[in-house]
Design an enzyme around this catalytic site. Structure first.
Site, mmCIF file in Angstrom:
data_model
loop_
_atom_site.group_PDB
_atom_site.id
_atom_site.type_symbol
_atom_site.label_atom_id
_atom_site.label_comp_id
_atom_site.label_asym_id
_atom_site.label_seq_id
_atom_site.Cartn_x
_atom_site.Cartn_y
_atom_site.Cartn_z
ATOM 1 N N ASP A 82 -33.756 64.053 -60.238
ATOM 2 C CA ASP A 82 -34.401 64.460 -61.485
ATOM 3 C C ASP A 82 -35.268 63.295 -61.940
ATOM 4 O O ASP A 82 -34.775 62.172 -62.082
ATOM 5 C CB ASP A 82 -33.302 64.776 -62.517
ATOM 6 C CG ASP A 82 -33.843 65.487 -63.743
ATOM 7 O OD1 ASP A 82 -35.011 65.257 -64.115
ATOM 8 O OD2 ASP A 82 -33.072 66.257 -64.357
ATOM 9 N N ASP A 93 -40.914 66.354 -67.066
ATOM 10 C CA ASP A 93 -39.511 66.274 -66.656
ATOM 11 C C ASP A 93 -39.333 67.325 -65.563
ATOM 12 O O ASP A 93 -39.578 68.514 -65.806
ATOM 13 C CB ASP A 93 -38.656 66.586 -67.902
ATOM 14 C CG ASP A 93 -37.161 66.452 -67.679
ATOM 15 O OD1 ASP A 93 -36.743 66.095 -66.567
ATOM 16 O OD2 ASP A 93 -36.414 66.725 -68.656
ATOM 17 N N HIS A 153 -34.879 72.110 -72.813
ATOM 18 C CA HIS A 153 -35.046 71.462 -74.115
ATOM 19 C C HIS A 153 -36.512 71.317 -74.469
ATOM 20 O O HIS A 153 -37.373 71.259 -73.587
ATOM 21 C CB HIS A 153 -34.403 70.069 -74.064
ATOM 22 C CG HIS A 153 -34.761 69.308 -72.809
ATOM 23 N ND1 HIS A 153 -35.804 68.432 -72.761
ATOM 24 C CD2 HIS A 153 -34.248 69.330 -71.548
ATOM 25 C CE1 HIS A 153 -35.911 67.937 -71.535
ATOM 26 N NE2 HIS A 153 -34.984 68.479 -70.765
ATOM 27 N N HIS A 161 -35.145 65.000 -75.508
ATOM 28 C CA HIS A 161 -34.435 66.149 -76.081
ATOM 29 C C HIS A 161 -34.834 66.249 -77.544
ATOM 30 O O HIS A 161 -34.285 65.574 -78.402
ATOM 31 C CB HIS A 161 -32.917 66.008 -75.893
ATOM 32 C CG HIS A 161 -32.521 66.149 -74.459
ATOM 33 N ND1 HIS A 161 -32.025 67.320 -73.929
ATOM 34 C CD2 HIS A 161 -32.589 65.292 -73.430
ATOM 35 C CE1 HIS A 161 -31.809 67.164 -72.634
ATOM 36 N NE2 HIS A 161 -32.135 65.935 -72.309
ATOM 37 N N GLU A 186 -34.448 74.158 -67.108
ATOM 38 C CA GLU A 186 -33.708 73.591 -65.977
ATOM 39 C C GLU A 186 -32.400 74.314 -65.697
ATOM 40 O O GLU A 186 -31.349 73.921 -66.183
ATOM 41 C CB GLU A 186 -33.475 72.091 -66.167
ATOM 42 C CG GLU A 186 -32.932 71.660 -67.511
ATOM 43 C CD GLU A 186 -32.830 70.129 -67.612
ATOM 44 O OE1 GLU A 186 -32.386 69.489 -66.649
ATOM 45 O OE2 GLU A 186 -33.194 69.589 -68.670
ATOM 46 N N GLU A 281 -36.133 72.219 -62.030
ATOM 47 C CA GLU A 281 -36.668 72.005 -63.385
ATOM 48 C C GLU A 281 -38.188 71.895 -63.396
ATOM 49 O O GLU A 281 -38.779 71.275 -62.517
ATOM 50 C CB GLU A 281 -36.070 70.716 -63.982
ATOM 51 C CG GLU A 281 -36.560 70.410 -65.397
ATOM 52 C CD GLU A 281 -35.859 69.210 -66.042
ATOM 53 O OE1 GLU A 281 -35.326 68.372 -65.297
ATOM 54 O OE2 GLU A 281 -35.870 69.123 -67.283
HETATM 55 MN MN MN Z 1 -34.818 66.426 -65.879
HETATM 56 MN MN MN Z 2 -34.709 67.967 -68.680
#
Ligand code: MN
Ligand code: MN
Length: 298
Positions: A82, A93, A153, A161, A186, A281
């Site tokens: 990630d 992200d 998020h 977040h 995600e 994600e």
């Molecule tokens: Mn991530």
């Molecule tokens: Mn994330």
């Protein structure tokens, strides 16, 4: 909202993710993976939005390498890589699951498919709960389970977040997607026998600034300033401060800052029945007809 910076960050994040996806990581340590992927991001002219996560098997998220971490990838591991890219605080992200054992391909495909399904339905005004319902249905159709207590998020400048959550299961309430925000979606997928939840594990190796209030320990306060100047409120790893401080001292200073609540430490997140977990994600910005998926491969 700085669309151009979101787009730039997303392009770099997707390029790096695709390199990660096809690479043979067997025999590599998580330290080597994190350093290589982070250096790739820096080489492309961006900053890391958080330390690269290499969460293996039943660890769903929030594991990053310790300095010289010796944990080594084997051919039966399911590794969630990630990564976060930021340009002027605007974040992309994205994550990919790598796996070299065909028996786990289904889990990885279910994560990818449920993410695709979610991406096909997002636009301004769509309810987050409907996205969660679609993710859950796609995963269950394939005979697997979503992780119920992990979610996507909203993102904000220097904030990963930012307060809104996009669930991976159907749930009551929630918000509707706005065109003025970026979001990460995600899905996390585990086996049908799994609990379908994560718990906090003992290990904590991702940190973030909580408060800039001085602690009256001169050296710890220097570290506090260093964290603010280099990472803002974004997460960081011990590896990122051991160039300035020797590892033992860095650990002690960090512990001091955690005790004083100037820094928070995040626990790794582990599937409650010890079952393997896959993840996919993307980051996106909704519009009237669909969404700009900033981390999609061009
Ligand atoms: Mn991530
Ligand atoms: Mn994330």
């Amino acid at each position: 909202m700085q669309i151009e910076d979101y787009v730039k960050a997303g392009k770099i994040a997707s390029e790096v993710r695709e390199t990660v996806r096809v690479k043979d990581w067997i025999g590599k340590t998580v330290y080597e993976i994190c350093e290589e992927v982070e250096n790739e991001i820096l080489k492309k002219g961006a900053q890391c939005a958080f330390p690269v996560n290499t969460s293996i098997n039943e660890i769903a998220a929030h594991y990053t390498a310790e300095p010289n971490d010796p944990i080594t990838i084997t051919d039966s591991d399911l590794v969630k890589i990630d990564l976060g890219v930021q340009i002027n605080g605007f974040i992309a992200d994205t994550a990919v699951t790598v796996c070299y054992d065909p028996q786990f391909d289904g889990l990885v495909q279910a994560a990818e498919e449920s993410l695709e399904k979610a991406m096909s339905m997002v636009k301004v005004g769509v309810k987050a709960s409907d996205i969660g319902r679609a993710i859950e249905a796609t995963i269950k159709q394939r005979g697997f389970k979503p992780i119920a207590n992990l979610s996507g998020h909203s993102l904000d400048k220097y904030t990963i977040h930012a307060g809104k959550t996009i669930p991976n299961i159907w749930s009551i309430g929630g918000f509707t997607l706005s065109g003025d925000s970026a979001y990460a979606c995600e899905p996390f997928v585990t086996t049908a026998d799994a609990g379908g939840f994560v718990r906090n594990g003992k290990i904590k190796n991702i940190f973030a600034l909580n408060s800039r209030k001085k602690t009256k320990n001169v050296e710890a306060d220097k570290l506090l300033d260093f964290i603010w100047e280099n990472f803002n409120m974004l997460p960081f790893a011990l590896r990122w401060i051991t160039k300035q401080w020797e590892e033992k001292e860095a650990r002690e200073l960090l512990d001091h800052l955690i005790k004083k609540k100037a820094v928070q430490a995040y626990s790794i997140l582990v599937e409650i029945h010890g079952q393997k977990v896959a993840q996919a994600e993307h980051t996106f910005i909704p519009n009237e007809t669909g969404a700009l998926i900033t981390t999609i491969s061009q």
